[in-house]
Design an enzyme around this catalytic site. Structure first.
Site, mmCIF file in Angstrom:
data_model
loop_
_atom_site.group_PDB
_atom_site.id
_atom_site.type_symbol
_atom_site.label_atom_id
_atom_site.label_comp_id
_atom_site.label_asym_id
_atom_site.label_seq_id
_atom_site.Cartn_x
_atom_site.Cartn_y
_atom_site.Cartn_z
ATOM 1 N N THR A 1 11.805 -7.616 -11.263
ATOM 2 C CA THR A 1 11.267 -8.971 -11.393
ATOM 3 C C THR A 1 10.068 -9.134 -10.457
ATOM 4 O O THR A 1 10.130 -8.765 -9.284
ATOM 5 C CB THR A 1 12.355 -10.014 -11.057
ATOM 6 O OG1 THR A 1 13.434 -9.804 -11.956
ATOM 7 C CG2 THR A 1 11.837 -11.432 -11.198
ATOM 8 N N ASN B 1 -8.072 4.053 8.716
ATOM 9 C CA ASN B 1 -7.495 2.884 9.388
ATOM 10 C C ASN B 1 -7.585 2.944 10.909
ATOM 11 O O ASN B 1 -7.506 1.924 11.571
ATOM 12 C CB ASN B 1 -6.043 2.691 8.960
ATOM 13 C CG ASN B 1 -5.236 3.961 9.025
ATOM 14 O OD1 ASN B 1 -5.595 4.963 8.407
ATOM 15 N ND2 ASN B 1 -4.154 3.942 9.773
ATOM 16 N N GLY C 1 0.813 -1.214 0.000
ATOM 17 C CA GLY C 1 0.000 0.000 0.000
ATOM 18 C C GLY C 1 0.845 1.262 0.000
ATOM 19 O O GLY C 1 0.520 2.248 -0.666
ATOM 20 N N SER D 1 -3.612 -3.361 -0.501
ATOM 21 C CA SER D 1 -2.486 -4.126 0.021
ATOM 22 C C SER D 1 -2.948 -5.500 0.481
ATOM 23 O O SER D 1 -3.951 -5.615 1.189
ATOM 24 C CB SER D 1 -1.871 -3.359 1.194
ATOM 25 O OG SER D 1 -0.828 -4.111 1.769
ATOM 26 N N ALA D 2 -2.192 -6.546 0.099
ATOM 27 C CA ALA D 2 -2.635 -7.926 0.360
ATOM 28 C C ALA D 2 -2.706 -8.282 1.843
ATOM 29 O O ALA D 2 -3.592 -9.015 2.267
ATOM 30 C CB ALA D 2 -1.699 -8.906 -0.359
ATOM 31 N N HIS D 3 -1.779 -7.750 2.639
ATOM 32 C CA HIS D 3 -1.716 -8.234 4.029
ATOM 33 C C HIS D 3 -2.832 -7.723 4.915
ATOM 34 O O HIS D 3 -2.957 -8.139 6.064
ATOM 35 C CB HIS D 3 -0.335 -7.958 4.637
ATOM 36 C CG HIS D 3 -0.076 -6.549 5.070
ATOM 37 N ND1 HIS D 3 -0.244 -6.152 6.373
ATOM 38 C CD2 HIS D 3 0.337 -5.457 4.396
ATOM 39 C CE1 HIS D 3 0.090 -4.866 6.471
ATOM 40 N NE2 HIS D 3 0.439 -4.420 5.284
ATOM 41 N N GLN E 1 -7.815 -0.199 3.532
ATOM 42 C CA GLN E 1 -8.662 -0.772 4.585
ATOM 43 C C GLN E 1 -9.990 -1.326 4.046
ATOM 44 O O GLN E 1 -10.629 -2.124 4.711
ATOM 45 C CB GLN E 1 -8.969 0.294 5.653
ATOM 46 C CG GLN E 1 -7.789 0.655 6.520
ATOM 47 C CD GLN E 1 -7.404 -0.462 7.495
ATOM 48 O OE1 GLN E 1 -8.245 -1.222 7.964
ATOM 49 N NE2 GLN E 1 -6.121 -0.556 7.795
ATOM 50 N N CYS F 1 1.616 2.489 13.066
ATOM 51 C CA CYS F 1 2.727 3.364 12.714
ATOM 52 C C CYS F 1 2.914 4.487 13.722
ATOM 53 O O CYS F 1 3.957 5.098 13.784
ATOM 54 C CB CYS F 1 2.499 3.965 11.336
ATOM 55 S SG CYS F 1 1.836 2.784 10.185
#
Ligand SMILES: *Cc1c(COP(=O)(O)O)cnc(C)c1O
Length: 386
Positions: A235, A149, A69, A197-199, A177, A323
């Site tokens: 890559t 968030n 993200g 964002s995947a996580h 979110q 954060c």
């Protein structure tokens, strides 16, 4: 352990890890290569692109994989500034964005970009009139988050999108979110750029996307080997991207049941805390909020002490955003919704997942009641510092 910090990150699903494994162990060939193992990786990346696109009703070619993200947010802002230089150098955002947006805006300001930071009301919602008034002929971008968030508040994205279109200004939304948690159709919402964002949806860490609507001019994020159609070289993180694809599909197909289960836990927590703990305040909007977000301020309580004592009971929670914890500063989001410094410091964010149970919520509230009372006794026993 009772994990109630899903807004910070989530467990990677076993089926996601399983889908990723072959791309570490067998099909580890470079996806740009012409042999079978590389081709398998490329195919898997393109399948993941289709699966991730489906979550927001986008075309696969509008999806660009990033390292998460933060990178997507940085790219959206710096890319627009670079590509729309002739039009102007003015950006509109809000005071409650994630640090990935706010710190990028500050860096751009140091390079001469002008940024307007919109206020929010006491529930965390922007004012559309204030937004419209802030648009200037040299405004190149509106960047407003889909869901906050810390306090979970949902912004009026469809209305912002309509206004941005009408005024000919690009619209980016940090949907980290919201992606996979609530229904999103980028095209219908008038969104030009979107970060995810995947996580945050039971996928792996270190992989995300920037959605770039067809026809939007946006310079490359990284220069190099031409991956991601020359827009984001390097890559591909094949296992991560495959994991994201699997998590996205799963999130899409379970969205309704998960949201319903999480809402039940959210409402139960809010109801019990408000009924049983005196002098508390629910932060954020009561209805327009993420299904799993609970955020409270407790008067005369130090948030960090609260978190440490909850941790001793095996409860993982957060004071705001991951954060900002560890620093003594009160959350910028809580300050923006009008909390005083000490109120903002006594705040607690609980973000359960569909896997949590009502019994666990009972354990949490029972401990929380005792801890808040104990901390308040300690505070009142201390000599006044004034
Ligand atoms: C977590 C989060 C980010 C950062 O995403 P990463 O993938 O961890 O870099 C950005 N914006 C919001 C709203 C978030 O919740």
């Amino acid at each position: 352990m009772i994990y109630l910090d899903n807004a910070a990150t989530t467990k990677t699903l076993p089926e996601v890890v399983e889908a990723m494994l072959p791309f570490f162990m067998e099909n580890y060939g470079n996806p740009s290569a012409l042999y079978a193992s590389g081709i398998a990786g490329k195919k898997a990346v393109n399948q993941a692109r289709r699966d991730v696109a489906e979550v927001i009703g986008a075309k696969p070619e509008e999806i660009y994989f990033t390292s998460g993200g933060t990178e997507a947010d940085n790219w959206a802002l710096t890319g627009v500034v670079e590509s729309y230089r002739q039009k102007g150098r003015h950006i509109i955002t809000t005071k409650i964005e994630h640090a990935a947006i706010l710190r990028t805006c500050e860096a751009l300001e140091r390079k001469g970009v002008e940024v307007t930071y919109l206020d929010v009301d006491e529930e965390g919602v922007i004012d559309l009139g204030q937004l419209e008034a802030a648009i200037r002929p040299d405004t190149i971008l509106i960047s407003i988050m889909f869901a906050n968030n810390e306090i979970g508040t949902l912004e009026p994205v469809a209305k912002i999108g309509r206004l941005a279109r009408k005024r000919g200004v690009l619209f980016h939304t940090d949907a980290v979110q919201a992606f996979g948690q609530i229904p999103i159709c980028a095209e219908e919402l008038g969104v030009d750029l979107l970060s995810a964002s995947a996580h945050k949806l039971n996928g792996p860490k270190g992989v995300g996307i920037l959605y770039i609507r067809t026809g939007i001019k946006l310079g490359a994020s990284f220069h190099g080997g031409g991956q991601e159609r020359n827009r984001r070289a390097g890559t591909e993180n094949v296992p991560g991207i495959v994991g994201f694809g699997r998590a996205a599909l799963w999130a899409l197909h379970t969205m309704e049941q998960r949201a319903a289960a999480e809402k039940r836990l959210r409402e139960y927590l809010i109801e019990r805390i408000e009924a049983e703990i005196p002098c508390c305040r629910l932060n954020g909007h009561r209805e327009k909020r993420l299904p799993n977000n609970v955020n409270f301020s407790f008067m005369q309580v130090e948030g960090e002490a609260l978190l440490v004592m909850l941790d001793m009971k095996g409860i993982c929670a957060s004071g705001g955003s991951a954060c900002t914890s560890g620093t003594a500063n009160a959350s910028h989001v809580l300050r923006a919704i009008g909390l005083k410094e000490d109120e903002a410091r006594g705040s607690l964010r609980l973000t359960p997942s569909w896997e949590n149970t009502k019994e666990e919520m009972d354990v949490v509230v029972d401990h929380l009641k005792q801890i808040v009372a104990k901390l308040r006794r300690l505070t009142s026993a201390l000599p006044s510092t004034e």
